[in-house]
Design an enzyme around this catalytic site. Structure first.
Site, PDB file in Angstrom:
ATOM      1  N   CYS A  92       0.828  -1.190   0.000  1.00  0.00           N
ATOM      2  CA  CYS A  92       0.000   0.000   0.000  1.00  0.00           C
ATOM      3  C   CYS A  92       0.874   1.256   0.000  1.00  0.00           C
ATOM      4  O   CYS A  92       1.760   1.398   0.849  1.00  0.00           O
ATOM      5  CB  CYS A  92      -0.893  -0.029   1.239  1.00  0.00           C
ATOM      6  SG  CYS A  92      -1.707   1.509   1.621  1.00  0.00           S
ATOM      7  N   GLU A  93       0.618   2.159  -0.930  1.00  0.00           N
ATOM      8  CA  GLU A  93       1.452   3.359  -1.018  1.00  0.00           C
ATOM      9  C   GLU A  93       1.134   4.368   0.091  1.00  0.00           C
ATOM     10  O   GLU A  93       1.898   5.322   0.286  1.00  0.00           O
ATOM     11  CB  GLU A  93       1.301   4.026  -2.384  1.00  0.00           C
ATOM     12  CG  GLU A  93      -0.044   4.626  -2.678  1.00  0.00           C
ATOM     13  CD  GLU A  93      -0.080   5.279  -4.055  1.00  0.00           C
ATOM     14  OE1 GLU A  93      -0.695   6.342  -4.168  1.00  0.00           O
ATOM     15  OE2 GLU A  93       0.495   4.730  -5.016  1.00  0.00           O
ATOM     16  N   HIS A  94       0.060   4.150   0.818  1.00  0.00           N
ATOM     17  CA  HIS A  94      -0.273   5.066   1.914  1.00  0.00           C
ATOM     18  C   HIS A  94       0.399   4.671   3.221  1.00  0.00           C
ATOM     19  O   HIS A  94       0.797   5.536   4.004  1.00  0.00           O
ATOM     20  CB  HIS A  94      -1.787   5.119   2.120  1.00  0.00           C
ATOM     21  CG  HIS A  94      -2.513   5.724   0.966  1.00  0.00           C
ATOM     22  ND1 HIS A  94      -3.842   5.433   0.675  1.00  0.00           N
ATOM     23  CD2 HIS A  94      -2.110   6.595   0.008  1.00  0.00           C
ATOM     24  CE1 HIS A  94      -4.209   6.113  -0.392  1.00  0.00           C
ATOM     25  NE2 HIS A  94      -3.180   6.813  -0.822  1.00  0.00           N
ATOM     26  N   HIS A  95       0.521   3.348   3.473  1.00  0.00           N
ATOM     27  CA  HIS A  95       1.066   2.890   4.753  1.00  0.00           C
ATOM     28  C   HIS A  95       2.247   1.934   4.601  1.00  0.00           C
ATOM     29  O   HIS A  95       2.823   1.528   5.599  1.00  0.00           O
ATOM     30  CB  HIS A  95      -0.036   2.208   5.570  1.00  0.00           C
ATOM     31  CG  HIS A  95      -1.227   3.076   5.799  1.00  0.00           C
ATOM     32  ND1 HIS A  95      -2.375   2.976   5.045  1.00  0.00           N
ATOM     33  CD2 HIS A  95      -1.439   4.093   6.667  1.00  0.00           C
ATOM     34  CE1 HIS A  95      -3.261   3.874   5.456  1.00  0.00           C
ATOM     35  NE2 HIS A  95      -2.725   4.565   6.426  1.00  0.00           N
ATOM     36  N   GLN A 133      -4.753  -0.568  -5.203  1.00  0.00           N
ATOM     37  CA  GLN A 133      -5.262  -1.720  -5.947  1.00  0.00           C
ATOM     38  C   GLN A 133      -5.971  -1.290  -7.222  1.00  0.00           C
ATOM     39  O   GLN A 133      -5.858  -1.946  -8.259  1.00  0.00           O
ATOM     40  CB  GLN A 133      -6.198  -2.555  -5.071  1.00  0.00           C
ATOM     41  CG  GLN A 133      -6.673  -3.835  -5.763  1.00  0.00           C
ATOM     42  CD  GLN A 133      -7.468  -4.727  -4.847  1.00  0.00           C
ATOM     43  OE1 GLN A 133      -7.195  -4.818  -3.641  1.00  0.00           O
ATOM     44  NE2 GLN A 133      -8.467  -5.410  -5.371  1.00  0.00           N
ATOM     45  N   HIS A 161      -5.957  -6.150   2.503  1.00  0.00           N
ATOM     46  CA  HIS A 161      -5.052  -5.029   2.762  1.00  0.00           C
ATOM     47  C   HIS A 161      -4.721  -4.972   4.250  1.00  0.00           C
ATOM     48  O   HIS A 161      -5.613  -4.799   5.082  1.00  0.00           O
ATOM     49  CB  HIS A 161      -5.712  -3.707   2.344  1.00  0.00           C
ATOM     50  CG  HIS A 161      -5.918  -3.594   0.862  1.00  0.00           C
ATOM     51  ND1 HIS A 161      -5.395  -2.553   0.120  1.00  0.00           N
ATOM     52  CD2 HIS A 161      -6.589  -4.374  -0.018  1.00  0.00           C
ATOM     53  CE1 HIS A 161      -5.746  -2.702  -1.148  1.00  0.00           C
ATOM     54  NE2 HIS A 161      -6.465  -3.808  -1.256  1.00  0.00           N
ATOM     55  N   CYS A 163      -3.358  -2.653   5.776  1.00  0.00           N
ATOM     56  CA  CYS A 163      -3.669  -1.339   6.339  1.00  0.00           C
ATOM     57  C   CYS A 163      -5.084  -1.323   6.916  1.00  0.00           C
ATOM     58  O   CYS A 163      -5.428  -0.452   7.719  1.00  0.00           O
ATOM     59  CB  CYS A 163      -3.499  -0.233   5.294  1.00  0.00           C
ATOM     60  SG  CYS A 163      -4.493  -0.449   3.811  1.00  0.00           S
TER      61      CYS A 163
END
Length: 207
Positions: A92-95, A133, A161, A163
């Site tokens: 995940c590019e956020h977490h 995704q 995910h 996250c």
């Protein structure tokens, strides 16, 4: 000029050195409250950097090049080509935590086909990057459509995910389903139904 602002010849920020990457891991360990100098953690920065090389190997792979070698001796085969249940590991590019699931990739050939291992490699090339995704699903479908120019492309991904399961809302067991349909799979309901039946999905998603 400050080393942290080094620029490459192209004007983009230069890639940090391995030593800088390891120093960043030691900083994070200290931030978490650990002592990176203790026995159990002395080798951790090197191990983390080597893990990152594996986790994010997709940045060094050209998906277009993977698909450029095709075969035209198909005796006129023009039905669905489907590779099901491709193991998918992304981040995940956020977490920066794992996205684990499976992908189904299908296309309707137009005079040429590609080796099936290349479809799995294309999935990995995009998955082994920081991702959303939705974007991952579109990237895989778009590059197959661009290079092979088939009559249709379909990519479906179902993934969990971390996250969602290990932080934040803490909802283990949930999964996310995304799809990208191009050409005949988008425009022809009967072709789409045939594909979903081959995968074992209903029109509304995974069964």
């Amino acid at each position: 000029m400050d080393d942290t602002l080094r620029m490459s010849a192209s004007g983009a920020a230069a890639r940090p050195t391995r030593e800088e990457a390891e120093a960043a891991v030691r900083t994070l360990l200290r931030w978490a409250g650990e002592d990176p100098g203790r026995e159990g953690l002395r080798g951790t920065p090197d191990r983390v950097v080597r893990s990152f090389e594996e986790f994010f190997a997709g940045y060094a792979v050209d998906p277009v090049a993977l698909l450029e070698r095709t075969f035209e001796e198909t005796d006129g085969y023009d039905e669905i080509v489907l590779l099901r249940d491709i193991r998918l590991e992304s981040y995940c590019e956020h977490h920066m935590v794992p996205i684990i699931g499976r992908a189904h990739v299908a296309y309707l050939p137009h005079r040429r086909v590609v080796g099936i291992s290349k479809l799995a490699r294309v999935v990995d090339a995009y998955a082994k990057r920081l991702q959303l995704q939705e974007k991952l699903t579109a990237q895989i479908a778009n590059v197959i459509a661009e290079v092979l120019q088939p009559r249709g492309v379909a990519v479906m991904i179902e993934a969990a995910h971390q996250c969602m399961s290990t932080r934040g809302i803490h909802k283990p067991g949930s999964s996310m389903v995304t799809s990208r349909m191009l050409g005949a799979f988008r425009d022809d309901p009967s072709t789409r139904r045939e594909l979903l039946a081959m995968i074992g999905w209903s029109q509304g998603g995974a069964e």
